[in-house]
Design an enzyme around this catalytic site. Sequence first.
Site, PDB file in Angstrom:
ATOM      1  N   TYR A 184      -4.448  -8.918   2.337  1.00  0.00           N
ATOM      2  CA  TYR A 184      -3.301  -9.693   2.831  1.00  0.00           C
ATOM      3  C   TYR A 184      -2.853  -9.067   4.137  1.00  0.00           C
ATOM      4  O   TYR A 184      -2.724  -7.846   4.233  1.00  0.00           O
ATOM      5  CB  TYR A 184      -2.168  -9.651   1.807  1.00  0.00           C
TER       6      TYR A 184
ATOM      7  N   ASP B 237      -5.763  -2.910   9.573  1.00  0.00           N
ATOM      8  CA  ASP B 237      -4.388  -3.282   9.215  1.00  0.00           C
ATOM      9  C   ASP B 237      -3.820  -2.121   8.382  1.00  0.00           C
ATOM     10  O   ASP B 237      -4.095  -2.023   7.188  1.00  0.00           O
ATOM     11  CB  ASP B 237      -4.370  -4.592   8.434  1.00  0.00           C
TER      12      ASP B 237
ATOM     13  N   LYS C  67       6.337  -1.067   7.697  1.00  0.00           N
ATOM     14  CA  LYS C  67       6.812  -0.267   6.567  1.00  0.00           C
ATOM     15  C   LYS C  67       7.252   1.150   6.954  1.00  0.00           C
ATOM     16  O   LYS C  67       8.336   1.334   7.510  1.00  0.00           O
ATOM     17  CB  LYS C  67       5.724  -0.241   5.471  1.00  0.00           C
TER      18      LYS C  67
HETATM   19  P1  KE4 Z   1       5.462  -7.782   6.471  1.00  0.00           P
HETATM   20  O1  KE4 Z   1       5.435  -9.011   7.376  1.00  0.00           O
HETATM   21  O2  KE4 Z   1       5.802  -8.127   5.028  1.00  0.00           O
HETATM   22  O3  KE4 Z   1       6.302  -6.635   7.045  1.00  0.00           O
HETATM   23  O4  KE4 Z   1       3.962  -7.173   6.469  1.00  0.00           O
HETATM   24  C1  KE4 Z   1       2.899  -8.028   6.101  1.00  0.00           C
HETATM   25  C2  KE4 Z   1       1.744  -7.165   5.638  1.00  0.00           C
HETATM   26  C3  KE4 Z   1       0.681  -6.960   6.510  1.00  0.00           C
HETATM   27  N1  KE4 Z   1      -0.370  -6.193   6.150  1.00  0.00           N
HETATM   28  C4  KE4 Z   1      -0.398  -5.585   4.938  1.00  0.00           C
HETATM   29  C5  KE4 Z   1      -1.591  -4.737   4.579  1.00  0.00           C
HETATM   30  C6  KE4 Z   1       0.664  -5.762   4.016  1.00  0.00           C
HETATM   31  O5  KE4 Z   1       0.606  -5.156   2.803  1.00  0.00           O
HETATM   32  C7  KE4 Z   1       1.757  -6.561   4.371  1.00  0.00           C
HETATM   33  C8  KE4 Z   1       2.920  -6.815   3.437  1.00  0.00           C
HETATM   34  N2  KE4 Z   1       2.847  -6.183   2.158  1.00  0.00           N
HETATM   35  C9  KE4 Z   1       3.561  -6.825   1.086  1.00  0.00           C
HETATM   36  C10 KE4 Z   1       3.306  -6.017  -0.193  1.00  0.00           C
HETATM   37  N3  KE4 Z   1       2.062  -6.325  -0.749  1.00  0.00           N
HETATM   38  C11 KE4 Z   1       5.012  -6.975   1.387  1.00  0.00           C
HETATM   39  C12 KE4 Z   1       5.871  -7.347   0.202  1.00  0.00           C
HETATM   40  C13 KE4 Z   1       6.417  -8.736   0.357  1.00  0.00           C
HETATM   41  O6  KE4 Z   1       5.677  -9.648   0.809  1.00  0.00           O
HETATM   42  O7  KE4 Z   1       7.611  -8.910   0.010  1.00  0.00           O
END
Ligand code: KE4
Length: 424
Positions: free
Chosen positions: A142, A237, A265
């Site tokens: 993701y 990523d 994060k």
């Molecule tokens: P954000 O847009 O949520 O800050 O980041 C997206 C993203 C991009 N790349 C990786 C590898 C990620 O894990 C994420 C977001 N992670 C999720 C948890 N699996 C965020 C939790 C959520 O969507 O509320």
Amino acid sequence: MTVSENLFERARRCIPGGVNSPVRAFGSVGMTPPFITRACGDRIWDEDGREYIDYIGSWGPMILGHAHPAVLEAVQKAAVDGLSFGAATAREVEMAELICSVVPGMQMVRMVNSGTEAVMSAIRAARGFTGRDKIVKFAGCYHGHTDAMLVQAGSGLMTQGIPGSAGVPKNCTLDTLTAVYNDPDSVRDLFAANPGQIAAVIVEPVGANMGVVPPEKGFLEQLRALCDENGTLLVFDEVITGFRLALGGAQEYYGIQADLVTFGKIIGGGMPVGAYGGRRDIMSNVAPCGPVYQAGTLSGNPVAMAAGMAQLKLLRDTPRFYKELNSTGDAFFSAMDRALSQAGIPHRTNHIGSLGCVFFTGDRVTDYASAQKSDTVRYSSYFRHMLARGIYLAPSQFEAMFLSSAHTPEDLDRTVRAAEEFAG
Ligand code: KE4
């Protein structure tokens, strides 16, 4: 009715699903989510006064534990000088210099406001630099919710990407191809079928959005070689792995140099921060010094920079931080594995350092298809069992557990004992 139940009822009237991010709705575990009021160290409290040992840590940012005094102090000091200027600030220079000084190959970096924005911008930079359109991603990885990344898992194998969400026009995913994690041949086949057309391969160096799936030996190295052979950029990523596995993230941990890296994060210390960066020749194409446009009102926000820098400086300056955190993770996840083995429950514990998860399957989990074999019903009862004992895990089988330096030996032992009870 509990306070959380009442809040959830109100929330669902004015927020889609009652939450501002779907996973928070606890849909896959079928229960009302506790509404959290505060957090400190490895603990969080909900509106009904329940206390939990927290293994989500805001989905990764809280590697030092919640409300770390140094981070709070930095935010408070920055806030009194104003919250946002929409102008260049010294803190942004310090943050960029800090990231470039500790992340291998990071020559230039641009701050954004989320991991999604970091990935969206890195993909655009890769396409702008190479003049190519196609992108390879991996089923089960993701990369945030930008249109091009929302493809049906497995849809792109040798064919064009099919949107994985309503509202994504099919021409937004036509150029997104899907490979199989830990299967370099699936990438080789995509290169053969799309010669000279692939701008970038984007990968989570440790898969953490299908549960935790580490790279098999040689996988990342073969991606690097395939990209080099085809004039394609390798994008790591590191929104989760960045500053998690090592100070230099997965690039340092695995000794592999990507061309572009995305962050989120941890670099915000809990505030909304993302970033992308890497080779100077690629990043020099980004506006205003080049033709790849990207912008953001709150990018490099001074209060967010203060929080992020406070956290990153502690990670950089605390002797043996990663050695100790990663060995704590090794011991903890091994103990969790033993606990669940006691009753012969089919399970697999995958982890790298402080990042890990338990799958309820007897088979090895090395990619999206094998992760999908996990017994999600059993995971839900495991989740509810642990929550009832004050242990707050990810409310989905396909997420991760995040340890922090604030997790005490007593709390880790208590978690293992709760898992033994489930096993028993
Ligand atoms: P954000 O847009 O949520 O800050 O980041 C997206 C993203 C991009 N790349 C990786 C590898 C990620 O894990 C994420 C977001 N992670 C999720 C948890 N699996 C965020 C939790 C959520 O969507 O509320």
